[in-house]
Design a protein around this motif. Structure first.
Motif, PDB file in Angstrom:
ATOM      1  N   ASN A 174      -8.379  -2.107   2.774  1.00 19.35           N
ATOM      2  CA  ASN A 174      -9.042  -1.033   2.029  1.00 19.35           C
ATOM      3  C   ASN A 174     -10.557  -1.046   2.193  1.00 19.35           C
ATOM      4  O   ASN A 174     -11.231  -0.122   1.738  1.00 19.35           O
ATOM      5  CB  ASN A 174      -8.716  -1.142   0.530  1.00 19.35           C
ATOM      6  CG  ASN A 174      -7.305  -0.691   0.215  1.00 19.35           C
ATOM      7  OD1 ASN A 174      -6.662  -0.029   1.024  1.00 19.35           O
ATOM      8  ND2 ASN A 174      -6.814  -1.054  -0.964  1.00 19.35           N
ATOM      9  N   THR A 228      -7.106  -2.275 -12.833  1.00 18.52           N
ATOM     10  CA  THR A 228      -5.748  -2.691 -12.493  1.00 18.52           C
ATOM     11  C   THR A 228      -5.583  -4.193 -12.654  1.00 18.52           C
ATOM     12  O   THR A 228      -6.412  -4.967 -12.161  1.00 18.52           O
ATOM     13  CB  THR A 228      -5.397  -2.320 -11.038  1.00 18.52           C
ATOM     14  OG1 THR A 228      -5.624  -0.917 -10.847  1.00 18.52           O
ATOM     15  CG2 THR A 228      -3.937  -2.632 -10.735  1.00 18.52           C
ATOM     16  N   ASP A 276     -10.251  -4.758 -10.046  1.00 19.01           N
ATOM     17  CA  ASP A 276      -8.874  -5.203  -9.830  1.00 19.01           C
ATOM     18  C   ASP A 276      -8.802  -6.721  -9.918  1.00 19.01           C
ATOM     19  O   ASP A 276      -9.712  -7.426  -9.462  1.00 19.01           O
ATOM     20  CB  ASP A 276      -8.380  -4.778  -8.442  1.00 19.01           C
ATOM     21  CG  ASP A 276      -8.362  -3.278  -8.246  1.00 19.01           C
ATOM     22  OD1 ASP A 276      -7.272  -2.693  -8.320  1.00 19.01           O
ATOM     23  OD2 ASP A 276      -9.442  -2.694  -8.018  1.00 19.01           O
ATOM     24  N   ASN A 305      -4.605  -6.999   1.575  1.00 17.49           N
ATOM     25  CA  ASN A 305      -4.525  -5.623   1.103  1.00 17.49           C
ATOM     26  C   ASN A 305      -5.918  -5.048   0.879  1.00 17.49           C
ATOM     27  O   ASN A 305      -6.242  -3.943   1.327  1.00 17.49           O
ATOM     28  CB  ASN A 305      -3.714  -5.613  -0.203  1.00 17.49           C
ATOM     29  CG  ASN A 305      -3.488  -4.240  -0.764  1.00 17.49           C
ATOM     30  OD1 ASN A 305      -4.427  -3.607  -1.224  1.00 17.49           O
ATOM     31  ND2 ASN A 305      -2.261  -3.792  -0.755  1.00 17.49           N
ATOM     32  N   HIS A 306      -6.757  -5.821   0.195  1.00 23.33           N
ATOM     33  CA  HIS A 306      -8.097  -5.342  -0.127  1.00 23.33           C
ATOM     34  C   HIS A 306      -8.975  -5.278   1.121  1.00 23.33           C
ATOM     35  O   HIS A 306      -9.859  -4.425   1.222  1.00 23.33           O
ATOM     36  CB  HIS A 306      -8.720  -6.253  -1.186  1.00 23.33           C
ATOM     37  CG  HIS A 306      -9.786  -5.596  -1.999  1.00 23.33           C
ATOM     38  ND1 HIS A 306      -9.581  -4.428  -2.697  1.00 23.33           N
ATOM     39  CD2 HIS A 306     -11.091  -5.926  -2.227  1.00 23.33           C
ATOM     40  CE1 HIS A 306     -10.695  -4.073  -3.322  1.00 23.33           C
ATOM     41  NE2 HIS A 306     -11.629  -4.967  -3.038  1.00 23.33           N
ATOM     42  N   ASP A 357      -2.302 -14.341  -3.827  1.00 20.69           N
ATOM     43  CA  ASP A 357      -3.696 -13.988  -3.574  1.00 20.69           C
ATOM     44  C   ASP A 357      -3.928 -13.658  -2.103  1.00 20.69           C
ATOM     45  O   ASP A 357      -4.720 -12.775  -1.783  1.00 20.69           O
ATOM     46  CB  ASP A 357      -4.627 -15.121  -3.998  1.00 20.69           C
ATOM     47  CG  ASP A 357      -6.089 -14.681  -3.984  1.00 20.69           C
ATOM     48  OD1 ASP A 357      -6.471 -13.889  -4.867  1.00 20.69           O
ATOM     49  OD2 ASP A 357      -6.830 -15.087  -3.074  1.00 20.69           O
ATOM     50  N   THR A 399      -4.589  -2.391  -4.142  1.00 21.02           N
ATOM     51  CA  THR A 399      -5.761  -2.410  -5.004  1.00 21.02           C
ATOM     52  C   THR A 399      -6.246  -0.988  -5.221  1.00 21.02           C
ATOM     53  O   THR A 399      -6.347  -0.203  -4.290  1.00 21.02           O
ATOM     54  CB  THR A 399      -6.876  -3.277  -4.395  1.00 21.02           C
ATOM     55  OG1 THR A 399      -7.088  -2.902  -3.035  1.00 21.02           O
ATOM     56  CG2 THR A 399      -6.507  -4.751  -4.443  1.00 21.02           C
ATOM     57  N   GLN A 400      -6.539  -0.670  -6.471  1.00 23.73           N
ATOM     58  CA  GLN A 400      -6.870   0.704  -6.843  1.00 23.73           C
ATOM     59  C   GLN A 400      -8.371   0.975  -6.839  1.00 23.73           C
ATOM     60  O   GLN A 400      -8.809   2.101  -6.635  1.00 23.73           O
ATOM     61  CB  GLN A 400      -6.312   1.001  -8.253  1.00 23.73           C
ATOM     62  CG  GLN A 400      -4.839   0.661  -8.417  1.00 23.73           C
ATOM     63  CD  GLN A 400      -3.937   1.540  -7.594  1.00 23.73           C
ATOM     64  OE1 GLN A 400      -3.930   2.753  -7.766  1.00 23.73           O
ATOM     65  NE2 GLN A 400      -3.177   0.949  -6.690  1.00 23.73           N
ATOM     66  N   HIS A 449     -14.859  -8.382  -2.187  1.00 18.26           N
ATOM     67  CA  HIS A 449     -14.130  -9.530  -2.719  1.00 18.26           C
ATOM     68  C   HIS A 449     -15.064 -10.348  -3.612  1.00 18.26           C
ATOM     69  O   HIS A 449     -16.045 -10.924  -3.134  1.00 18.26           O
ATOM     70  CB  HIS A 449     -13.603 -10.412  -1.585  1.00 18.26           C
ATOM     71  CG  HIS A 449     -12.637  -9.710  -0.691  1.00 18.26           C
ATOM     72  ND1 HIS A 449     -11.270  -9.880  -0.766  1.00 18.26           N
ATOM     73  CD2 HIS A 449     -12.842  -8.801   0.312  1.00 18.26           C
ATOM     74  CE1 HIS A 449     -10.681  -9.112   0.148  1.00 18.26           C
ATOM     75  NE2 HIS A 449     -11.609  -8.463   0.803  1.00 18.26           N
ATOM     76  N   GLN A 455       0.820  -1.213   0.000  1.00 18.33           N
ATOM     77  CA  GLN A 455       0.000   0.000   0.000  1.00 18.33           C
ATOM     78  C   GLN A 455       0.854   1.262   0.000  1.00 18.33           C
ATOM     79  O   GLN A 455       0.549   2.243  -0.689  1.00 18.33           O
ATOM     80  CB  GLN A 455      -0.892   0.023   1.257  1.00 18.33           C
ATOM     81  CG  GLN A 455      -1.930  -1.078   1.300  1.00 18.33           C
ATOM     82  CD  GLN A 455      -3.289  -0.589   0.843  1.00 18.33           C
ATOM     83  OE1 GLN A 455      -3.385   0.116  -0.159  1.00 18.33           O
ATOM     84  NE2 GLN A 455      -4.315  -0.958   1.564  1.00 18.33           N
ATOM     85  N   TYR A 482     -12.188  -6.524  -6.034  1.00 16.02           N
ATOM     86  CA  TYR A 482     -11.051  -7.370  -6.397  1.00 16.02           C
ATOM     87  C   TYR A 482     -11.548  -8.778  -6.684  1.00 16.02           C
ATOM     88  O   TYR A 482     -12.294  -9.367  -5.899  1.00 16.02           O
ATOM     89  CB  TYR A 482     -10.020  -7.389  -5.263  1.00 16.02           C
ATOM     90  CG  TYR A 482      -8.964  -8.453  -5.433  1.00 16.02           C
ATOM     91  CD1 TYR A 482      -8.039  -8.371  -6.473  1.00 16.02           C
ATOM     92  CD2 TYR A 482      -8.884  -9.539  -4.562  1.00 16.02           C
ATOM     93  CE1 TYR A 482      -7.078  -9.353  -6.643  1.00 16.02           C
ATOM     94  CE2 TYR A 482      -7.926 -10.518  -4.721  1.00 16.02           C
ATOM     95  CZ  TYR A 482      -7.018 -10.423  -5.766  1.00 16.02           C
ATOM     96  OH  TYR A 482      -6.068 -11.401  -5.946  1.00 16.02           O
ATOM     97  N   LEU A 486      -3.036 -10.013  -1.660  1.00 14.56           N
ATOM     98  CA  LEU A 486      -4.046  -9.099  -2.206  1.00 14.56           C
ATOM     99  C   LEU A 486      -5.330  -9.157  -1.382  1.00 14.56           C
ATOM    100  O   LEU A 486      -6.028  -8.142  -1.229  1.00 14.56           O
ATOM    101  CB  LEU A 486      -4.327  -9.421  -3.666  1.00 14.56           C
ATOM    102  CG  LEU A 486      -3.553  -8.628  -4.728  1.00 14.56           C
ATOM    103  CD1 LEU A 486      -3.927  -7.155  -4.696  1.00 14.56           C
ATOM    104  CD2 LEU A 486      -2.048  -8.783  -4.576  1.00 14.56           C
TER     105      LEU A 486
END
Length: 515
Positions: free
Chosen positions: A225, A278, A251, A221-222, A215, A199-200, A229, A193, A204, A218
């Motif tokens: 945010n 992304t 994403d 990460n998501h 995975d 993730t933009q 999912h 991050q 995702y 991510l």
């Protein structure tokens, strides 16, 4: 340090309780429901005797339940061990016994393994299946467990406490259990991050296996945010394209073989992919030709590359700004980017001494994301973790700006006639031939040269070429001694569940063919 993995879920349940958290098989659930199910599953685990630090293993395809099992294990105070669905029975038995797993979770696809695994793994006292099973089977039903257990408080294990045992692929011998703490896993996500490579968008899509570090990273990460999912059981080009459109995916993470199949799908032009923002890629090398083709076909997307391993998560990333004409002019598109925010990288020689810019050596890494070691394997740990650095066994060089250029896995380097040949260089040359769809290069034993260079090649549909033509093509791009001495034309290449080309299988097949 008070870092624990479930913080992202708890924050989202407070701040956006009605926001969609997961979409799977046409079912949507919000963050309130997700947290309740996670906390209820945690209660079920504790009721079944799970104590802090006990191991819960899962063998399953991607699903919303998979995420719940992972988060519920953390919530209960346990340690999750996601297992590779492509393994043989002997690998499952080894990992389950090695980790002394207490509770095993199986989905409908793998429920048939329950009797054999229960018999072979004495530490397993509970098996949970997501499919209804006969009462006399002594296996518990996942949904029934959640339905009859109320939510419990988060155990809040944190910091250096063990969170995950993630087993390596086991391509040579039995797999090794990578020990990752709560701090390790959260540091991986935060480091991504912090350099603007998280993730933009808001949705995702999980198509890479959820047992794979790429995975998992991510996912965390998501979750930080507070995003949605979207989950598919596994990757197919058609299902992925349909989900991107239907579920408004922003994403996605794909390995190079997935990207290749997606952009070459015959119906790709019929899908409106304009919402996709992304594409993360990594986990295996990609040829520049394949990447440029994907960037042209999906020109509305930004591409972000990541390089890492199970032992570390992402070590370096190449941001979207380098996936441009300008980036190509700067000669950065061929790189794996620079170290993430919480990672330090250097290139070392065989004696562990740092080498000069542009000199090939081994990548070494340091930082809070680096694993604690291999589970119950101090000797194997000591081989890669020493002098405060993790030694990756990846050969690379670093330019004067800190960009990493990976040339090969050290074990995939071919030594022919005393000369070192990196298979990735040969693969890049072959990939530039218009008839080549995919390729892999290995070294095969040779009495005279030690090893000779062998290529396995998948041709594009309705294309043809000859061995002689391909060798001539390569000689125009690389030195003669680096060109293939033998070539097999194949219908497909052996891929792992994570989409990596399994060169060990190619070597085995070649040995069997020769003898």
């Amino acid at each position: 340090m008070t870092i624990y993995i479930t913080q992202g879920l708890r924050k989202s349940a407070r701040q956006t309780p009605n926001k969609i958290a997961t979409i799977f098989a046409g079912v949507q659930q919000n963050f309130t429901v997700l947290q309740q199910r996670v906390a209820s599953f945690a209660n079920a685990l504790q009721t079944q005797g799970l104590k802090p630090g006990d191991r819960v293993s899962i063998i399953a395809l991607n699903s919303a339940s998979y995420m719940e099992v992972m988060l519920g294990t953390y919530w209960a105070g346990g340690v999750i061990s996601p297992l590779n669905t492509r393994w043989k029975l002997t690998d499952f038995i080894y990992a389950l016994n090695n980790s002394a797993t207490s509770i095993l979770v199986l989905d409908q696809q793998f429920a048939y393994l329950a009797p054999e695994l229960k018999q072979a793994c004495p530490t397993i006292h509970t098996i949970i299946c997501d499919t209804l099973v006969p009462e006399q089977s002594n296996y518990l039903h996942y949904e029934s467990l959640i339905g009859r257990h109320s939510p419990v408080a988060d155990a809040e294990r944190k910091g250096d406490e063990l969170a995950m045992i993630l087993y390596t692929s086991g391509t040579t011998g039995y797999p090794k259990g990578v020990m990752l703490s709560h701090q390790n896993l959260i540091s991986i996500a935060i480091g991504q991050q912090a350099i603007g490579c998280g993730t933009q968008g808001d949705r995702y899509l999980h198509v890479a296996p959820m047992f794979h570090m790429a995975d998992i990273q991510l996912m965390l990460n998501h979750m930080l945010n507070g995003g949605t999912h979207v989950i598919l059981p596994n990757f197919t080009p058609a299902d992925t394209l349909a989900s991107i459109v239907t579920d408004k995916v922003t994403d996605i993470l794909m390995v190079p073989s997935m990207i290749h199949m997606l952009v070459n799908h015959p119906d790709v032009e019929q899908y409106d992919l304009s919402q996709l923002q992304t594409i993360f890629y990594g986990a295996a090398p990609i040829t520049q030709k394949a990447l440029e083709l994907a960037m042209n076909k999906l020109s509305n997307c930004q591409f972000i590359q990541g390089y890492g391993m199970s032992e570390t998560g992402l070590l370096s990333m190449l941001p979207a700004k380098y996936h441009t004409v300008e980036g190509l002019a700067l000669n950065k598109l061929k790189s794996a980017g620079r170290a993430t925010a919480l990672i330090e990288l250097k290139i070392v020689d065989a004696n562990g001494q740092e080498v000069a810019a542009y000199e090939v050596g081994e990548i070494a890494a340091k930082g809070p994301a680096i694993m604690q070691g291999y589970w119950q394997a101090p000797e194997q740990t000591a081989k890669v973790l020493y002098d405060g650095w993790l030694h990756t066994e990846d050969a690379a060089y670093m330019d004067e700006e800190g960009f990493i250029f990976i040339v090969d896995r050290l074990k995939d380097m071919i030594v022919t006639g005393g000369e070192n040949v990196y298979s990735s260089e040969v693969e890049n040359a072959l990939a530039q031939h218009p008839s080549v769809a995919m390729c892999a290069v290995i070294g095969i034993p040779d009495e005279k040269w030690g090893e000779t260079i062998h290529a396995a090649i998948v041709l594009r549909p309705d294309n043809s070429t000859t061995i002689e033509e391909l060798v001539t093509h390569c000689k125009q791009l690389i030195s003669d001694y680096k060109c293939p001495r033998s070539i097999d034309f194949v219908l497909d290449l052996p891929l792992s569940a994570a989409g990596k080309i399994m060169k060990n299988e190619l070597r085995k097949n070649r040995v069997n063919a020769d003898g």
